[in-house]
Design an enzyme around this catalytic site. Structure first.
Site, short mmCIF file in Angstrom:
data_model
loop_
_atom_site.label_atom_id
_atom_site.label_comp_id
_atom_site.label_asym_id
_atom_site.label_seq_id
_atom_site.Cartn_x
_atom_site.Cartn_y
_atom_site.Cartn_z
N ASP A 1 0.88 -1.17 0.00
CA ASP A 1 0.00 0.00 0.00
C ASP A 1 0.91 1.22 0.00
O ASP A 1 2.14 1.10 0.10
CB ASP A 1 -0.92 -0.02 1.23
CG ASP A 1 -1.96 1.10 1.24
OD1 ASP A 1 -2.20 1.70 0.17
OD2 ASP A 1 -2.52 1.39 2.30
N SER A 2 0.31 2.40 -0.05
CA SER A 2 1.11 3.62 -0.01
C SER A 2 1.66 3.88 1.39
O SER A 2 2.64 4.61 1.54
CB SER A 2 0.27 4.82 -0.45
OG SER A 2 -0.83 4.99 0.43
N CYS B 1 -4.85 -1.74 -1.32
CA CYS B 1 -5.19 -0.33 -1.48
C CYS B 1 -6.32 -0.23 -2.49
O CYS B 1 -6.18 -0.70 -3.63
CB CYS B 1 -3.97 0.44 -1.96
SG CYS B 1 -4.31 2.16 -2.42
N THR C 1 -7.46 2.50 -3.95
CA THR C 1 -7.08 3.41 -5.02
C THR C 1 -6.21 2.70 -6.04
O THR C 1 -6.43 2.80 -7.26
CB THR C 1 -6.33 4.62 -4.44
OG1 THR C 1 -7.23 5.38 -3.62
CG2 THR C 1 -5.79 5.52 -5.54
N GLU D 1 -1.95 8.26 8.50
CA GLU D 1 -0.50 8.21 8.41
C GLU D 1 0.18 9.03 9.51
O GLU D 1 1.26 8.67 9.99
CB GLU D 1 -0.04 8.71 7.04
CG GLU D 1 -0.37 7.80 5.89
CD GLU D 1 0.34 6.46 5.97
OE1 GLU D 1 1.51 6.43 6.40
OE2 GLU D 1 -0.29 5.45 5.61
N CYS E 1 -11.40 2.61 1.56
CA CYS E 1 -9.96 2.83 1.60
C CYS E 1 -9.44 2.05 2.79
O CYS E 1 -10.03 2.12 3.88
CB CYS E 1 -9.64 4.32 1.75
SG CYS E 1 -7.89 4.69 2.07
N THR E 2 -8.35 1.30 2.61
CA THR E 2 -7.86 0.47 3.71
C THR E 2 -7.42 1.31 4.90
O THR E 2 -7.47 0.85 6.04
CB THR E 2 -6.69 -0.43 3.25
OG1 THR E 2 -5.67 0.37 2.63
CG2 THR E 2 -7.19 -1.47 2.24
N HIS E 3 -7.02 2.55 4.66
CA HIS E 3 -6.68 3.43 5.78
C HIS E 3 -7.87 3.66 6.72
O HIS E 3 -7.69 3.85 7.93
CB HIS E 3 -6.20 4.79 5.27
CG HIS E 3 -4.78 4.80 4.78
ND1 HIS E 3 -4.43 4.34 3.53
CD2 HIS E 3 -3.63 5.22 5.36
CE1 HIS E 3 -3.12 4.49 3.36
NE2 HIS E 3 -2.61 5.02 4.45
#
Length: 217
Positions: free
Chosen positions: A6-7, A69, A71, A148, A180-182
């Protein structure tokens, strides 16, 4: 070996579900923190990062790749599969299908990044799985960055999230999809907002089950 990427931190919610489902699996996680978040980047940039990371993980010995992710899945999972035809690639997509099936009001809301909200893949998911259910797409700029930076539960966010969700809840949405996984890390705050009105829908466990199938466990 299963490679998950992921990012940033968001994919850890998926990694945890995979680790629970496959406790003996050899797992590696890659976070592209130099470019987090992906949700506000253009499609070309996202595609380039996904292809580079996917190939890197294969070079490291991964035989199954999880694009953890929404996105990245919406923008580039098809390209990654085309360039890695021998490697199973699992994407993460918003749980529109289970949400639509579970909705009693006939209305659901999907919380997404800006990039996912504009993607054709999301539009196709809605067309394929929502049927006659009304789907509210709610882009949530800044939410992934909040995770984050570990600003998960301050009162200011709770207030702004409540305002963001209010129109859909007032219109009767009874399933709120974490697109969104976040956003899994914001679930405690969001659950308090929708309590008694709607259910949060996450797909991490479904992704883990797919990994079990592909891993032959």
């Amino acid at each position: 070996m299963i490679g998950v990427f992921d990012s940033g931190l968001g994919g850890l919610s998926v990694l945890a579900a995979i680790a629970q489902a496959l406790p003996d699996a050899d797992l590696v996680y890659l976070a592209d923190t130099a470019h987090v978040p992906w949700g506000d980047k253009d499609d070309t940039f996202i595609r380039q990062r996904v292809l580079k990371i996917g190939h890197h993980l294969v070079d490291q010995g991964c035989t199954l790749i999880v694009v953890a992710c929404n996105t990245a899945t919406a923008t580039a999972v098809a390209s990654l599969r085309e360039t890695l035809p021998e490697i199973p690639v699992v994407g993460v997509e918003p749980g529109i299908k289970p949400a639509a099936a579970a909705s009693k009001s006939g209305r659901i809301a999907v919380l997404t990044t800006t990039a996912t909200a504009r993607s054709e893949r999301l539009s196709r998911l809605v067309r394929q799985h929502a049927g006659s259910v009304q789907v509210d797409i709610l882009p949530c700029p800044g939410w992934a960055t909040r995770v984050e930076t570990l600003h998960l539960d301050d009162s200011g966010f709770a207030a702004s999230a409540r305002l963001h969700l209010a129109p859909s809840l007032a219109a009767g949405a009874d399933q709120i999809v974490l697109g969104c996984t976040h956003y899994a890390f914001l679930a405690p705050v969001l659950a308090a907002i929708v309590a008694g009105q709607a259910t949060l829908v996450d797909v991490a466990d479904a992704v883990a089950r797919q990994c079990v199938r592909l891993a032959g466990a």
